[in-house]
Structures are given as C-alpha cells and as structure tokens.
Design a protein around this motif. Sequence first.
Motif, short mmCIF file in Angstrom:
data_model
loop_
_atom_site.label_atom_id
_atom_site.label_comp_id
_atom_site.label_asym_id
_atom_site.label_seq_id
_atom_site.Cartn_x
_atom_site.Cartn_y
_atom_site.Cartn_z
N ARG A 106 0.82 -1.21 0.00
CA ARG A 106 0.00 0.00 0.00
C ARG A 106 0.86 1.26 0.00
NH1 ARG A 106 -5.27 -0.85 1.83
NH2 ARG A 106 -5.58 1.35 1.29
N VAL A 107 1.97 1.20 0.73
CA VAL A 107 2.86 2.36 0.77
C VAL A 107 3.56 2.52 -0.58
CG1 VAL A 107 4.79 3.46 1.97
CG2 VAL A 107 3.19 2.01 3.25
N PHE A 108 3.99 1.39 -1.14
CA PHE A 108 4.67 1.41 -2.44
C PHE A 108 3.76 2.03 -3.51
CE2 PHE A 108 6.20 -0.50 -6.44
CZ PHE A 108 7.56 -0.27 -6.33
N ALA A 109 2.48 1.71 -3.44
CA ALA A 109 1.54 2.21 -4.45
C ALA A 109 1.48 3.75 -4.45
CB ALA A 109 0.14 1.63 -4.22
N ALA A 110 1.72 4.36 -3.29
CA ALA A 110 1.70 5.83 -3.21
C ALA A 110 2.87 6.44 -3.98
CB ALA A 110 1.73 6.29 -1.75
N ILE B 44 20.07 24.15 -8.81
CA ILE B 44 20.51 24.50 -7.45
C ILE B 44 20.89 23.29 -6.61
CG2 ILE B 44 19.27 26.71 -7.38
CD1 ILE B 44 17.10 25.30 -5.70
N SER B 45 20.48 22.10 -7.01
CA SER B 45 20.90 20.91 -6.26
C SER B 45 20.65 19.65 -7.06
CB SER B 45 20.18 20.82 -4.91
OG SER B 45 18.80 20.60 -5.09
N VAL B 46 21.45 18.63 -6.75
CA VAL B 46 21.27 17.28 -7.30
C VAL B 46 21.34 16.34 -6.11
CG1 VAL B 46 22.07 15.59 -8.98
CG2 VAL B 46 22.53 18.01 -9.37
N ALA B 47 20.54 15.31 -6.12
CA ALA B 47 20.55 14.38 -4.99
C ALA B 47 20.26 12.96 -5.44
CB ALA B 47 19.51 14.80 -3.95
N LEU B 48 20.71 12.03 -4.62
CA LEU B 48 20.35 10.63 -4.78
C LEU B 48 19.41 10.31 -3.63
CD1 LEU B 48 21.16 8.22 -6.58
CD2 LEU B 48 22.89 7.65 -4.88
N ALA B 49 18.21 9.83 -3.95
CA ALA B 49 17.21 9.55 -2.92
C ALA B 49 16.86 8.07 -2.92
CB ALA B 49 15.96 10.39 -3.14
N THR B 50 16.93 7.44 -1.75
CA THR B 50 16.57 6.03 -1.61
C THR B 50 15.38 5.91 -0.69
OG1 THR B 50 18.91 5.37 -1.78
CG2 THR B 50 17.38 3.75 -0.88
N MET B 51 14.32 5.28 -1.18
CA MET B 51 13.16 4.99 -0.36
C MET B 51 13.13 3.49 -0.12
SD MET B 51 11.19 7.72 -2.61
CE MET B 51 12.79 7.89 -3.43
N GLU B 52 13.30 3.08 1.14
CA GLU B 52 13.24 1.65 1.46
C GLU B 52 12.00 1.39 2.29
OE1 GLU B 52 17.21 -0.44 2.33
OE2 GLU B 52 17.63 1.67 2.73
N LEU B 53 11.28 0.33 1.95
CA LEU B 53 10.09 -0.05 2.69
C LEU B 53 10.40 -1.33 3.47
CD1 LEU B 53 7.35 0.63 -0.01
CD2 LEU B 53 8.23 2.15 1.77
N LEU B 54 10.24 -1.26 4.78
CA LEU B 54 10.59 -2.38 5.64
C LEU B 54 9.35 -2.85 6.39
CD1 LEU B 54 13.83 -0.65 6.95
CD2 LEU B 54 13.70 -2.43 5.21
N PRO B 55 8.94 -4.12 6.16
CA PRO B 55 7.74 -4.62 6.84
C PRO B 55 7.98 -4.73 8.35
CG PRO B 55 8.84 -6.39 5.63
CD PRO B 55 9.56 -5.12 5.28
N THR B 56 6.98 -4.33 9.12
CA THR B 56 7.06 -4.44 10.58
C THR B 56 5.84 -5.21 11.06
OG1 THR B 56 5.79 -2.40 10.93
CG2 THR B 56 8.18 -2.18 10.71
N ALA B 57 5.79 -5.47 12.37
CA ALA B 57 4.64 -6.19 12.94
C ALA B 57 3.36 -5.39 12.73
CB ALA B 57 4.87 -6.44 14.44
N PRO C 20 10.00 -3.88 -6.48
CA PRO C 20 8.61 -3.68 -6.08
C PRO C 20 8.36 -3.96 -4.59
CG PRO C 20 8.69 -4.76 -8.20
CD PRO C 20 10.11 -4.69 -7.71
N ASN C 21 7.66 -3.04 -3.97
CA ASN C 21 7.27 -3.12 -2.55
C ASN C 21 8.45 -3.08 -1.59
OD1 ASN C 21 4.62 -3.43 -3.52
ND2 ASN C 21 4.94 -5.63 -3.71
N ARG C 22 9.63 -2.79 -2.10
CA ARG C 22 10.82 -2.84 -1.25
C ARG C 22 11.69 -1.59 -1.33
NH1 ARG C 22 15.33 -7.49 -1.46
NH2 ARG C 22 16.36 -7.02 0.52
N ARG C 23 12.03 -1.14 -2.55
CA ARG C 23 12.86 0.06 -2.61
C ARG C 23 12.76 0.76 -3.97
NH1 ARG C 23 18.07 -3.42 -2.79
NH2 ARG C 23 18.50 -3.54 -5.02
N ILE C 24 13.05 2.07 -3.91
CA ILE C 24 13.10 2.93 -5.09
C ILE C 24 14.32 3.83 -4.92
CG2 ILE C 24 11.92 4.75 -6.39
CD1 ILE C 24 9.28 3.69 -4.98
N VAL C 25 15.17 3.88 -5.95
CA VAL C 25 16.33 4.77 -5.90
C VAL C 25 16.25 5.72 -7.09
CG1 VAL C 25 18.85 4.93 -5.87
CG2 VAL C 25 17.72 2.98 -4.79
#
Lengths: 169, 169
Positions: free
Chosen positions: A23-27, A105-118, A88-93
Amino acid sequence: MAEPSVVHSTFVLERSFPLPPERVFAAFSDPGKKRRWFAEGEHQNDIEEFSMEFRAGGEERLRYRMGETTPFPGVELTNEGRYHDIVPNRRIVMALTMHLGGRCISVALATMELLPTASGTDLLFTHQGAYFEGSGGPELRQQGWRVLFDSLERELAQAAGIGDGQSEH
Amino acid sequence: MAEPSVVHSTFVLERSFPLPPERVFAAFSDPGKKRRWFAEGEHQNDIEEFSMEFRAGGEERLRYRMGETTPFPGVELTNEGRYHDIVPNRRIVMALTMHLGGRCISVALATMELLPTASGTDLLFTHQGAYFEGSGGPELRQQGWRVLFDSLERELAQAAGIGDGQSEH
C-alpha cells in the motif's frame, strides 16, 4: 586552495505506516496517488506540469510556480527525477535535480526503502545531496521532505480510511 | 523491522596536479582524453562501447567485459553516467549507475570540483553512493576510483610532458 562551491550532505528520515508495504509502495508507483501527495500537497503552488514514468530509467518531472507565501513568488521551480533502481514493494532509488528560475541549485540521490514491521511498514528515506549556489542548503531540503511526508501520511491515512495516527521517529 | 537492503556511504578523494584547471577539466570534457584514462586505463578489459555527450542532461556509457584477472572474467559491466551540472573549469556533477551482468549493483552521485592553487589545480572528488546486493560495497568502489585517478595522473603527466610527480593527500 579556493573554496569548494558545493555542499554535500546526507540526511535520513523515517516514517511508520499501519499499512502493508504494497500500500505504501503504491503511493510512489501510481502517478495519480503520487501527484496528490508529492505535486499538489499542501503548498499553494501553481502546478504547470507533472509526469512520471515508473520504471528503471524512466523520468519524472514536476514544474510549478512558487506560491505567494514563498520566498520567491512566481518563480519557476522544476523537480526532475530519474528512476535508477526499483524493487517492487521494497525500494526505489532516484536521482533528483532541482532548478529554480532555470538554474540548477541541487542534485541528490534519494533512496526509499520499505521495511515490513509487525504493525505495518517503516519507510526509510536516505537523501544524499549536493547543493549549489542559491539552493538554501540541506536544512531547507530536509524540511521540504518532512512536509512532503506529512502529505504522504495524509494520503495513506485517507486511503486506509483511518485517522492521522502515524508518527515520525 | 526488516534489514535495509541498501548501504549508503560517502567518500572523498583528493589529487593535486601541476596544471591549470582548464587542462584538468579537458581530461573530463574531451571524449578522446576521457576514453584513455577512464575507459581504457590500466585494466585489461575488453571495451565494447564508450560514448559520452558532455552537456547538462547528456549521457555517458561505458560497457566492457571483465578481464581474465578480475573476480568475474567475461561478465559484462556497464557504467552509465548522466551529467547534471557542469560549470566549465570548475565542477562536474554526475549520477552514476553500475550494472554487473545486467543487474544494477550501485547508484552514486559524483562531484568533481577543480580548485586553482598556487602550483596548479586540486581535484576534490566526492562520491555519494547507494550499494545494492552483489556490489562489493563502498571500499571496492573507492579503490576503483583511486585506480582511475592514477590513470588520470598518467594522462595529465603525459599531456604536460612531465614526470609522474603528482601526489594524493
């Protein structure tokens, strides 16, 4: 030697959501959803363009005029992204580039990691940035992402039909 | 929560050259020169492709087969770059992606700053990396860049008609 003209800085933000990673990945992967929290959000800017192609090598582009309440009312701001790695459902770089009034004005590398929890999913966001003249520096960018993730929380709370119970830790 | 699948790491390398910034910059901006120190270098790899378009938004691509003395003889390695910010004789900012056997193993933001000194030019290289499964991690990448800058030193010494007198500090 002369002074370097670039400031490098890394920051990490974490958010927890009471939803499964899918569900988070879909956003992030669904253009309609991402447009809502990322492009529209709370800021009263005038969106002139938003497009994204969610695949490795694909591009994203958000262009708008800064709102009346910002430091640069009417000035064009462009956020361009390129997806480099998607699991899918785990990470986006992504590589992200910001232009203000046509100037990078800026350049960046962005990593979104999704970690399942209880109880759902933890989002671990790592932003490795290079800041040039006129960028305002890393603190401003970090504040910008906090606002965006507040907006993402609202998007996900609405999607889940639940209250605003997420926390940043 | 589950373990993150990405390692983030930043390293900085510095080199000094007894040449003005214009001469050092040319080793990055001129495809013939860059091919020599960056693509051919000392490693006995089999170059299958090298192309670069030196402008903001332009792409660079190096593809080769790993040599017999490497850990993965015969395996295809691809280095793709995209130029995001170029200030002539002063700085170059690129996003870099590495694929091994068709699989993305790392993405990085690389900043090359050229700083004029009394005796020539200091190169300040900042590498902000995200490393995935099978990448070998940041130490291996840093070692790779040291080897590349040794090769750049030779290229520039040859161009200047001087001995191998540069130092890393």
